[in-house]
Design an enzyme around this catalytic site. Sequence first.
Site, PDB file in Angstrom:
ATOM      1  N   CYS A   2     -33.333   9.692 -42.796  1.00 40.00           N
ATOM      2  CA  CYS A   2     -34.557   9.782 -43.251  1.00 40.00           C
ATOM      3  C   CYS A   2     -34.775   9.017 -44.425  1.00 40.00           C
ATOM      4  O   CYS A   2     -34.110   8.362 -45.012  1.00 40.00           O
ATOM      5  CB  CYS A   2     -34.850  11.144 -44.013  1.00 40.00           C
ATOM      6  SG  CYS A   2     -34.205  12.406 -42.683  1.00 40.00           S
ATOM      7  N   ARG A  27     -36.357   4.059 -40.745  1.00 38.55           N
ATOM      8  CA  ARG A  27     -35.124   4.977 -41.205  1.00 38.55           C
ATOM      9  C   ARG A  27     -35.313   6.266 -40.386  1.00 38.55           C
ATOM     10  O   ARG A  27     -34.255   7.069 -40.320  1.00 38.55           O
ATOM     11  CB  ARG A  27     -35.167   5.432 -42.750  1.00 38.55           C
ATOM     12  CG  ARG A  27     -34.866   3.922 -43.572  1.00 38.55           C
ATOM     13  CD  ARG A  27     -34.748   4.401 -45.014  1.00 38.55           C
ATOM     14  NE  ARG A  27     -33.702   5.455 -45.346  1.00 38.55           N
ATOM     15  CZ  ARG A  27     -32.647   4.981 -45.812  1.00 38.55           C
ATOM     16  NH1 ARG A  27     -32.580   3.957 -46.129  1.00 38.55           N
ATOM     17  NH2 ARG A  27     -31.945   6.137 -46.054  1.00 38.55           N
ATOM     18  N   TRP A  76     -35.739  11.957 -39.631  1.00 39.62           N
ATOM     19  CA  TRP A  76     -35.065  11.849 -38.430  1.00 39.62           C
ATOM     20  C   TRP A  76     -34.456  13.031 -38.004  1.00 39.62           C
ATOM     21  O   TRP A  76     -33.451  13.314 -38.942  1.00 39.62           O
ATOM     22  CB  TRP A  76     -34.278  10.585 -38.487  1.00 39.62           C
ATOM     23  CG  TRP A  76     -33.536  10.296 -37.238  1.00 39.62           C
ATOM     24  CD1 TRP A  76     -33.819   9.433 -36.594  1.00 39.62           C
ATOM     25  CD2 TRP A  76     -32.127  10.938 -36.753  1.00 39.62           C
ATOM     26  NE1 TRP A  76     -32.615   9.207 -35.385  1.00 39.62           N
ATOM     27  CE2 TRP A  76     -31.906  10.173 -35.703  1.00 39.62           C
ATOM     28  CE3 TRP A  76     -31.057  11.763 -37.342  1.00 39.62           C
ATOM     29  CZ2 TRP A  76     -30.635  10.380 -34.904  1.00 39.62           C
ATOM     30  CZ3 TRP A  76     -29.976  12.159 -36.491  1.00 39.62           C
ATOM     31  CH2 TRP A  76     -29.988  11.269 -35.251  1.00 39.62           C
ATOM     32  N   ASN A 102     -32.558  13.797 -47.658  1.00 41.21           N
ATOM     33  CA  ASN A 102     -31.776  12.933 -46.801  1.00 41.21           C
ATOM     34  C   ASN A 102     -30.410  13.460 -46.865  1.00 41.21           C
ATOM     35  O   ASN A 102     -29.771  13.546 -47.887  1.00 41.21           O
ATOM     36  CB  ASN A 102     -32.132  11.727 -46.970  1.00 41.21           C
ATOM     37  CG  ASN A 102     -31.205  10.619 -46.002  1.00 41.21           C
ATOM     38  OD1 ASN A 102     -31.143  10.987 -45.180  1.00 41.21           O
ATOM     39  ND2 ASN A 102     -31.086   9.432 -46.480  1.00 41.21           N
ATOM     40  N   GLY A 103     -29.959  13.893 -45.593  1.00 40.91           N
ATOM     41  CA  GLY A 103     -28.751  14.154 -45.789  1.00 40.91           C
ATOM     42  C   GLY A 103     -28.422  15.581 -44.996  1.00 40.91           C
ATOM     43  O   GLY A 103     -29.394  15.931 -44.377  1.00 40.91           O
ATOM     44  N   GLU A 489     -22.566  -7.185 -28.279  1.00 47.27           N
ATOM     45  CA  GLU A 489     -23.900  -7.059 -28.906  1.00 47.27           C
ATOM     46  C   GLU A 489     -25.168  -7.354 -27.927  1.00 47.27           C
ATOM     47  O   GLU A 489     -25.978  -6.750 -28.175  1.00 47.27           O
ATOM     48  CB  GLU A 489     -23.763  -8.218 -30.095  1.00 47.27           C
ATOM     49  CG  GLU A 489     -24.958  -8.403 -30.875  1.00 47.27           C
ATOM     50  CD  GLU A 489     -25.368  -7.028 -31.683  1.00 47.27           C
ATOM     51  OE1 GLU A 489     -24.680  -6.086 -31.807  1.00 47.27           O
ATOM     52  OE2 GLU A 489     -26.693  -7.306 -32.186  1.00 47.27           O
ATOM     53  N   LYS A 493     -28.228  -4.555 -27.878  1.00 50.32           N
ATOM     54  CA  LYS A 493     -29.482  -5.070 -28.003  1.00 50.32           C
ATOM     55  C   LYS A 493     -30.383  -4.607 -26.990  1.00 50.32           C
ATOM     56  O   LYS A 493     -31.423  -4.004 -26.938  1.00 50.32           O
ATOM     57  CB  LYS A 493     -29.668  -6.434 -28.427  1.00 50.32           C
ATOM     58  CG  LYS A 493     -29.180  -7.184 -29.637  1.00 50.32           C
ATOM     59  CD  LYS A 493     -30.159  -6.751 -30.735  1.00 50.32           C
ATOM     60  CE  LYS A 493     -29.593  -5.346 -31.462  1.00 50.32           C
ATOM     61  NZ  LYS A 493     -28.564  -5.387 -32.502  1.00 50.32           N
ATOM     62  N   GLU A 496     -30.559  -0.652 -26.508  1.00 50.27           N
ATOM     63  CA  GLU A 496     -31.328  -0.071 -27.878  1.00 50.27           C
ATOM     64  C   GLU A 496     -32.924  -0.353 -27.511  1.00 50.27           C
ATOM     65  O   GLU A 496     -33.520   0.831 -27.806  1.00 50.27           O
ATOM     66  CB  GLU A 496     -30.871  -0.877 -29.121  1.00 50.27           C
ATOM     67  CG  GLU A 496     -29.767  -0.541 -29.880  1.00 50.27           C
ATOM     68  CD  GLU A 496     -29.708  -1.200 -31.031  1.00 50.27           C
ATOM     69  OE1 GLU A 496     -29.702  -0.682 -32.142  1.00 50.27           O
ATOM     70  OE2 GLU A 496     -29.551  -2.411 -30.953  1.00 50.27           O
ATOM     71  N   HIS A 512     -10.907  -4.432 -13.368  1.00 46.76           N
ATOM     72  CA  HIS A 512     -10.445  -3.383 -13.816  1.00 46.76           C
ATOM     73  C   HIS A 512     -11.406  -2.362 -13.552  1.00 46.76           C
ATOM     74  O   HIS A 512     -11.066  -1.022 -14.424  1.00 46.76           O
ATOM     75  CB  HIS A 512      -9.469  -3.402 -15.071  1.00 46.76           C
ATOM     76  CG  HIS A 512      -8.601  -4.334 -14.980  1.00 46.76           C
ATOM     77  ND1 HIS A 512      -7.171  -4.161 -14.520  1.00 46.76           N
ATOM     78  CD2 HIS A 512      -8.875  -5.759 -15.469  1.00 46.76           C
ATOM     79  CE1 HIS A 512      -6.624  -5.332 -14.668  1.00 46.76           C
ATOM     80  NE2 HIS A 512      -7.508  -6.612 -15.128  1.00 46.76           N
ATOM     81  N   LYS A 611     -32.636   3.152 -38.561  1.00 46.69           N
ATOM     82  CA  LYS A 611     -31.798   2.023 -38.869  1.00 46.69           C
ATOM     83  C   LYS A 611     -30.467   2.179 -39.805  1.00 46.69           C
ATOM     84  O   LYS A 611     -29.627   1.475 -39.832  1.00 46.69           O
ATOM     85  CB  LYS A 611     -32.707   1.022 -39.469  1.00 46.69           C
ATOM     86  CG  LYS A 611     -32.173  -0.553 -39.798  1.00 46.69           C
ATOM     87  CD  LYS A 611     -32.895  -1.410 -40.165  1.00 46.69           C
ATOM     88  CE  LYS A 611     -32.580  -2.681 -40.271  1.00 46.69           C
ATOM     89  NZ  LYS A 611     -31.745  -3.199 -39.022  1.00 46.69           N
TER      90      LYS A 611
HETATM   91  C1  F6R Z   1     -27.888  -1.968 -33.892  1.00 49.58           C
HETATM   92  C2  F6R Z   1     -27.945  -1.489 -35.346  1.00 49.58           C
HETATM   93  C3  F6R Z   1     -26.932  -0.471 -35.705  1.00 49.58           C
HETATM   94  C4  F6R Z   1     -26.361  -0.843 -36.872  1.00 49.58           C
HETATM   95  C5  F6R Z   1     -25.491   0.128 -37.650  1.00 49.58           C
HETATM   96  C6  F6R Z   1     -24.732  -0.144 -38.843  1.00 49.58           C
HETATM   97  O1  F6R Z   1     -28.971  -2.889 -33.609  1.00 49.58           O
HETATM   98  O2  F6R Z   1     -28.738  -1.948 -36.009  1.00 49.58           O
HETATM   99  O3  F6R Z   1     -25.969  -0.468 -34.741  1.00 49.58           O
HETATM  100  O4  F6R Z   1     -25.598  -2.027 -37.096  1.00 49.58           O
HETATM  101  O5  F6R Z   1     -26.056   1.461 -37.625  1.00 49.58           O
HETATM  102  O6  F6R Z   1     -25.483  -0.251 -39.844  1.00 49.58           O
HETATM  103  P1  F6R Z   1     -25.267  -1.301 -41.092  1.00 49.58           P
HETATM  104  O7  F6R Z   1     -24.956  -2.501 -40.632  1.00 49.58           O
HETATM  105  O8  F6R Z   1     -26.268  -0.920 -42.103  1.00 49.58           O
HETATM  106  O9  F6R Z   1     -24.225  -0.441 -41.770  1.00 49.58           O
END
Ligand code: F6R
Length: 616
Positions: A2, A27, A76, A102-103, A489, A493, A496, A512, A611
Amino acid sequence: MCGIVGYTGSRPATPLLIEGLRDLEYRGYDSAGVAVMSGKGDLEIVKRAGKIQRLDDALDGGERTSATTGIGHTRWATHGKPTDMNAHPHPGTNGHVVVVHNGIVENYAELRRELSECGVTFSSETDTETIAHLMERAMDRGLDLASALRETAARLEGSQAIVAISPSEPGVLAAARLGNAGGVVLGIGEGENFVASDLAAVIPHTRHVVFLADHQFARVTPGAFTITGTDGQPVGTIDERVVPIDPMSALKGNYPHFMLKEIMEQPEALSDTIQSLVSVEPPEIRLPDLGPAADQLTRVNRVVLIGMGTSLHAAMLGRYFVEKYAGIPAEIDNASEFRYRDAILDPGTLVVSVSQSGETVDVLEGMRVARDAGCLQVTICNTEGGQTTRVADGTVYTRAGLERGVASTKCFTAALVALYALALRLGEARGHLDQETIIERIRALVPLPEHVARILGAEQALARVARDLSQAQNMLFLGRGGAFPVAMEGALKMKEVSYIHAEGYAAGEMKHGPIALIDPGFPSVVIATRHALRNKIISNIEQLQARGGRVVALVTEGDNEIEELCDDCIELPPVDQTLEPILATIPLQCLAYRVAIIRGCDVDQPRNLAKTVTVE
Ligand code: F6R
């Protein structure tokens, strides 16, 4: 998860809170609300399910109220569906206190039962509401707002960030950080002050900030702030700092999406990161924020790298760098697993955490495990003063600027550069690299930003490939060696932002299992550059094609042999072997973005994601 924002000053609070919530929307974005208060303590609470625009519409821009203090929240959902009722802020029964949070209050069921037995009626399904009622009851017993927050905090289990206001104390914000559920940063202005979950909501107004540490409490008024511990006593030293972020970087500019803007910013992000970490003339690995860790690298005989999501993928490539340049065993671990395993750690182990935000709860908890085992710790972080930087012995900052797209892009490639520089420094400290090699390795970084700029300059050529891929329901991303984490990665991407199911695999693993899925409707994106164990990758491509699978390959410019084998090729400039995976990342980010746009997805706010993940 949040986003929290608070303001106290002389300007109209509501528009500032809305602006702050928009800055924090990455967030969480399933509901939002504000509570504002005039100088006389008149309180107004407005909250809406859905995106912040719905709240803004309900508030009519917010100019009409004379309130100059307030709190806001973008949610969130954890406890309770995203409805108007469950949106924050939450008041106590009599509106004597209002909180944003938040939490997770882990003992909320027990607290709810206890409060209900005392006659409290709950109007939402949230855990947050218990905080409002506990605080209100404390204030009704005569405590002031800040003391009521401290007393309530002692009853809460789990990690929380909380900001509260009360009509009986106009102009006062009370804030708390309890554990690792998310940051609380104070923005120190002139005649006004801000409180927020992170810098994005503060830097448009001030670059003077103070981060609350775990179990610190703040009382903030327009002209002053005090920070105390759980005992209510002021903390000894306050680490007020000026953050080196250009407020303009928080804006979207002419780009339609933050994700695209941040992909395009990579040449600058890499160049700024390289320049801050190494010098070519004289050749030197600087790492200016390693602090006390700098002198202790000689005792390191093993490295464990931890992170989550994209940062975990960066850590995976970091392992290759450490093994190659420091010559010591290196492992990676998902921080959420690492923290609960009985990981074998000792004081010779260096734990490297990767976190762009510095706030991810599992990473912070993993760091706690490492600290308890007496490990040396270095964190790779993009957020000045982020919580990981406060826990670690040393930091390698990436200089990518604010990243607001939920899908991380520029912070990934910048973290790779930081890990590369750290591995070189370790190799130097342990005498594993001679001076000539160090100079050669530093020089290899120099052309990187320019190569990235070249790839981005030609990214329109991906339009047709993206159109074809956008029809798929599933995709495979394959790579070997350093290209394996990049394949992971690339798949992350893609899923996501486009919601296409995509899996990243080590190409050697293909036979495999995954190959069973291949048919003409199941394309594969294969990293087949000059250094990515090319000959072995060629046989992977042939095996895919033999099953009717469509193959898009990333190849080194002029590699005609692979071009002839594949349905589509994306060319990359020839570069140094170790740095090739960084270049390979760029077209995969662009493809994910383009595919998502074709499919009409909201790339900056993908469904269900937030995020910064500050709850388990
Ligand atoms: C994917 C993404 C997430 C963050 C993950 C860790 O695009 O952004 O997978 O990489 O939540 O976040 P940080 O780097 O802030 O610890």
